[in-house]
Design a protein around this motif. Structure first.
Motif, mmCIF file in Angstrom:
data_model
loop_
_atom_site.group_PDB
_atom_site.id
_atom_site.type_symbol
_atom_site.label_atom_id
_atom_site.label_comp_id
_atom_site.label_asym_id
_atom_site.label_seq_id
_atom_site.Cartn_x
_atom_site.Cartn_y
_atom_site.Cartn_z
ATOM 1 N N ASP A 12 0.810 -1.217 0.000
ATOM 2 C CA ASP A 12 0.000 0.000 0.000
ATOM 3 C C ASP A 12 0.846 1.272 0.000
ATOM 4 O OD1 ASP A 12 -2.371 -1.436 0.008
ATOM 5 O OD2 ASP A 12 -2.462 -1.507 2.200
ATOM 6 N N PHE A 13 2.134 1.124 0.304
ATOM 7 C CA PHE A 13 2.996 2.295 0.433
ATOM 8 C C PHE A 13 4.298 2.106 -0.337
ATOM 9 C CE2 PHE A 13 0.271 2.388 4.167
ATOM 10 C CZ PHE A 13 -0.068 3.734 4.273
ATOM 11 N N GLU A 14 4.904 3.225 -0.666
ATOM 12 C CA GLU A 14 6.266 3.245 -1.189
ATOM 13 C C GLU A 14 7.179 3.540 -0.004
ATOM 14 O OE1 GLU A 14 9.245 3.242 -4.271
ATOM 15 O OE2 GLU A 14 7.108 2.744 -4.368
ATOM 16 N N TRP A 15 8.092 2.626 0.285
ATOM 17 C CA TRP A 15 8.939 2.734 1.469
ATOM 18 C C TRP A 15 10.214 3.471 1.088
ATOM 19 C CZ3 TRP A 15 6.260 1.439 5.666
ATOM 20 C CH2 TRP A 15 5.141 0.631 5.474
ATOM 21 N N LEU A 16 10.424 4.632 1.683
ATOM 22 C CA LEU A 16 11.456 5.555 1.230
ATOM 23 C C LEU A 16 12.743 5.488 2.041
ATOM 24 C CD1 LEU A 16 9.114 8.624 0.634
ATOM 25 C CD2 LEU A 16 9.717 6.791 -0.959
ATOM 26 N N GLY A 17 12.686 4.907 3.235
ATOM 27 C CA GLY A 17 13.897 4.801 4.044
ATOM 28 C C GLY A 17 13.585 4.477 5.485
ATOM 29 N N ALA A 18 14.379 3.589 6.077
ATOM 30 C CA ALA A 18 14.191 3.206 7.477
ATOM 31 C C ALA A 18 14.665 4.329 8.397
ATOM 32 C CB ALA A 18 14.952 1.924 7.782
ATOM 33 N N VAL A 19 13.922 4.544 9.481
ATOM 34 C CA VAL A 19 14.243 5.623 10.414
ATOM 35 C C VAL A 19 14.733 5.091 11.751
ATOM 36 C CG1 VAL A 19 13.318 7.589 11.696
ATOM 37 C CG2 VAL A 19 12.584 7.179 9.340
ATOM 38 N N ILE B 192 5.608 -7.588 17.170
ATOM 39 C CA ILE B 192 5.284 -6.265 16.636
ATOM 40 C C ILE B 192 6.402 -5.261 16.918
ATOM 41 C CG2 ILE B 192 2.789 -6.513 16.580
ATOM 42 C CD1 ILE B 192 2.657 -5.087 19.257
ATOM 43 N N SER B 193 7.597 -5.767 17.135
ATOM 44 C CA SER B 193 8.768 -4.910 17.232
ATOM 45 C C SER B 193 9.432 -4.903 15.858
ATOM 46 C CB SER B 193 9.735 -5.431 18.294
ATOM 47 O OG SER B 193 9.130 -5.402 19.575
ATOM 48 N N ALA B 194 9.544 -3.754 15.226
ATOM 49 C CA ALA B 194 10.057 -3.699 13.862
ATOM 50 C C ALA B 194 10.609 -2.309 13.569
ATOM 51 C CB ALA B 194 8.961 -4.080 12.873
ATOM 52 N N GLU B 195 10.681 -1.968 12.274
ATOM 53 C CA GLU B 195 11.253 -0.699 11.863
ATOM 54 C C GLU B 195 10.195 0.346 11.541
ATOM 55 O OE1 GLU B 195 15.440 -2.100 9.739
ATOM 56 O OE2 GLU B 195 13.729 -1.513 8.508
ATOM 57 N N LEU B 196 10.494 1.588 11.889
ATOM 58 C CA LEU B 196 9.713 2.732 11.432
ATOM 59 C C LEU B 196 10.365 3.267 10.167
ATOM 60 C CD1 LEU B 196 9.108 4.612 14.799
ATOM 61 C CD2 LEU B 196 7.377 3.426 13.442
ATOM 62 N N HIS B 197 9.550 3.549 9.158
ATOM 63 C CA HIS B 197 10.057 4.030 7.870
ATOM 64 C C HIS B 197 9.413 5.348 7.475
ATOM 65 C CE1 HIS B 197 12.158 0.440 5.955
ATOM 66 N NE2 HIS B 197 11.783 -0.011 7.136
ATOM 67 N N VAL B 198 10.122 6.113 6.658
ATOM 68 C CA VAL B 198 9.507 7.192 5.904
ATOM 69 C C VAL B 198 8.764 6.528 4.750
ATOM 70 C CG1 VAL B 198 9.895 9.283 4.546
ATOM 71 C CG2 VAL B 198 11.391 8.764 6.493
ATOM 72 N N ALA B 199 7.497 6.893 4.538
ATOM 73 C CA ALA B 199 6.691 6.210 3.524
ATOM 74 C C ALA B 199 5.684 7.165 2.894
ATOM 75 C CB ALA B 199 5.962 5.019 4.143
ATOM 76 N N THR B 200 5.326 6.869 1.652
ATOM 77 C CA THR B 200 4.304 7.645 0.951
ATOM 78 C C THR B 200 3.352 6.705 0.241
ATOM 79 O OG1 THR B 200 3.935 9.498 -0.572
ATOM 80 C CG2 THR B 200 5.592 7.877 -1.231
ATOM 81 N N GLY B 201 2.170 7.202 -0.099
ATOM 82 C CA GLY B 201 1.188 6.384 -0.799
ATOM 83 C C GLY B 201 1.547 6.192 -2.261
ATOM 84 N N MET B 202 0.853 5.280 -2.919
ATOM 85 C CA MET B 202 1.156 4.934 -4.302
ATOM 86 C C MET B 202 0.768 6.027 -5.306
ATOM 87 S SD MET B 202 2.797 2.259 -4.185
ATOM 88 C CE MET B 202 3.123 0.694 -3.370
ATOM 89 N N LYS B 203 0.071 7.076 -4.852
ATOM 90 C CA LYS B 203 -0.318 8.157 -5.757
ATOM 91 C C LYS B 203 0.775 9.216 -5.909
ATOM 92 C CE LYS B 203 -5.318 7.644 -5.293
ATOM 93 N NZ LYS B 203 -6.613 8.312 -5.040
#
Length: 265
Positions: free
Chosen positions: A101-108, A211-222
Motif C-alpha cells: 500500500d505504500f512506497e517505502w522511502l527509508g528506514a528511520v 510487533i517490534s520492527a522498523e519505522l520508515h519514511v513512507a508515501t502512498g502509491m499516488k
C-alpha cells in the motif's frame, strides 16, 4: 525565411524549458507526523521540535521541490498519505499487510513494543500475552498495536481500550483506568512527561517481539516516482554524511540497523 523559423523554434524551446521550470518550482510535498515525542511535539513557545522535525528540515534542501511538515492525529495522517499524492509519513511501522500500500522511502528507527504498567502495581506480572486478557490494555486507535491485539482476541470495551492521542493513553494508566499500555518505552517516556507524569513510575513487563520492527519514511502509491526517488536519495545522503545518525542520537534514538518485517498490521 529559415532564420525566422529557427528563431521561432528557439523561442518555443525556451518557452518549454521555462514552463518545465515553473512546474518543478510549484511542486510541493508535505511531510506528516503525529504529536509523539521524541519524534514530534510543540514546546511551550509553540515551536515544533523532535527527530521528525529535524529530519524533515535536513531532507528539504536536498529536494528539487519545496516541502513542509505538518502534524495531525495518526488516523488522519495515515489516511491522507494512503489516498493523496505528495503526502509523506515520517514514521510508519513497516508490516507485511502494509507492504503493497505504500512506497517505502527509508528506514528511520527500530521500535520495541512492550506492555507497560505502573511500578506500584507489583501484582501485574505476565509470562505471556494471553494472561493480559484478564486486564485492561490500552493503545492508540489505528496503530499496528491495536490491530495486533484485536487479532489476538482482545475485545474493545472489554479488555481493550483504544484512544486517539498518546496523552489520553497515559492519563488512563496513571489514573488507574487501565492496567497496561502497549507501546514503546523509547517514545513512551517522552509522551508520559508531555502528559504531565513522571516516566520513572512505569516499567515494562512483557516485550512483544512480533510487533517490534522498523519505522520508515513512507508515501502512498499516488505520489509520483520523481518525488519518491528524490526523497529516497535525500535519506541516503543524510545517512552517508552522518547527519541522520546525529539527529537520531540527539533525541535518544538508536539509528536503524535492520529488523524483519512483521506479519501483523
Amino acid at each position: 525565411m529559415q532564420l525566422v523559423i529557427v528563431k521561432r523554434l528557439l523561442l518555443l524551446l525556451l518557452f518549454a524549458f521555462v514552463s518545465l521550470g515553473v512546474k518543478a518550482s510549484t511542486k510541493h510535498v508535505c511531510f506528516l507526523s503525529e504529536v509523539t515525542p521524541p519524534f514530534y511535539w510543540v514546546d511551550a513557545s509553540g515551536k515544533a521540535k523532535g527527530a521528525n522535525v529535524d529530519l524533515a528540515n535536513a531532507i528539504a534542501p536536498l529536494l528539487p521541490f519545496s516541502s513542509s511538515i505538518e502534524h495531525m492525529p495518526w488516523a488522519r495522517a495515515y489516511q491522507e498519505t494512503l489516498t493523496k499524492p505528495d503526502m509523506v509519513l515520517l514514521t510508519l511501522l513497516r508490516t507485511k499487510k502494509r507492504e503493497d500500500d505504500f512506497e517505502w522511502l527509508g528506514a528511520v528507527s527500530n521500535v520495541e513494543a512492550s506492555l507497560i504498567h505502573l511500578k506500584r502495581r507489583e501484582e501485574l506480572q505476565l509470562n505471556n500475552l494471553a494472561q493480559a486478557k484478564a486486564f485492561r490494555v490500552g493503545t492508540i486507535r489505528g496503530y499496528g498495536s491495536a490491530n495486533y491485539l484485536l487479532q489476538q482476541g482482545f475485545e474493545e470495551n472489554k479488555n481493550l481500550v483504544l484512544v486517539s492521542e498518546p496523552n489520553q493513553l497515559w492519563k488512563l494508566l496513571y489514573h488507574g483506568r487501565i492496567d497496561f499500555v502497549l507501546s514503546s518505552l523509547d517514545t513512551g517516556s517522552y509522551e508520559i512527561e508531555a502528559a504531565g507524569f513522571n516516566p520513572i513510575d512505569v516499567t515494562s513487563t512483557l516485550v512483544l517481539e512480533e510487533i517490534s520492527a522498523e519505522l520508515h519514511v513512507a508515501t502512498g502509491m499516488k505520489t509520483g516516482e520523481r518525488e519518491s526517488t528524490a526523497i529516497k536519495q535525500a535519506i541516503v545522503t543524510l545517512k552517508e554524511s552522518g547527519e541522520y545518525q546525529r539527529i537520531l542520537r540527539k533525541w535518544g534514538l538508536q539509528p536503524v540497523g535492520s529488523a524483519p518485517i512483521v506479519s501483523s498490521q
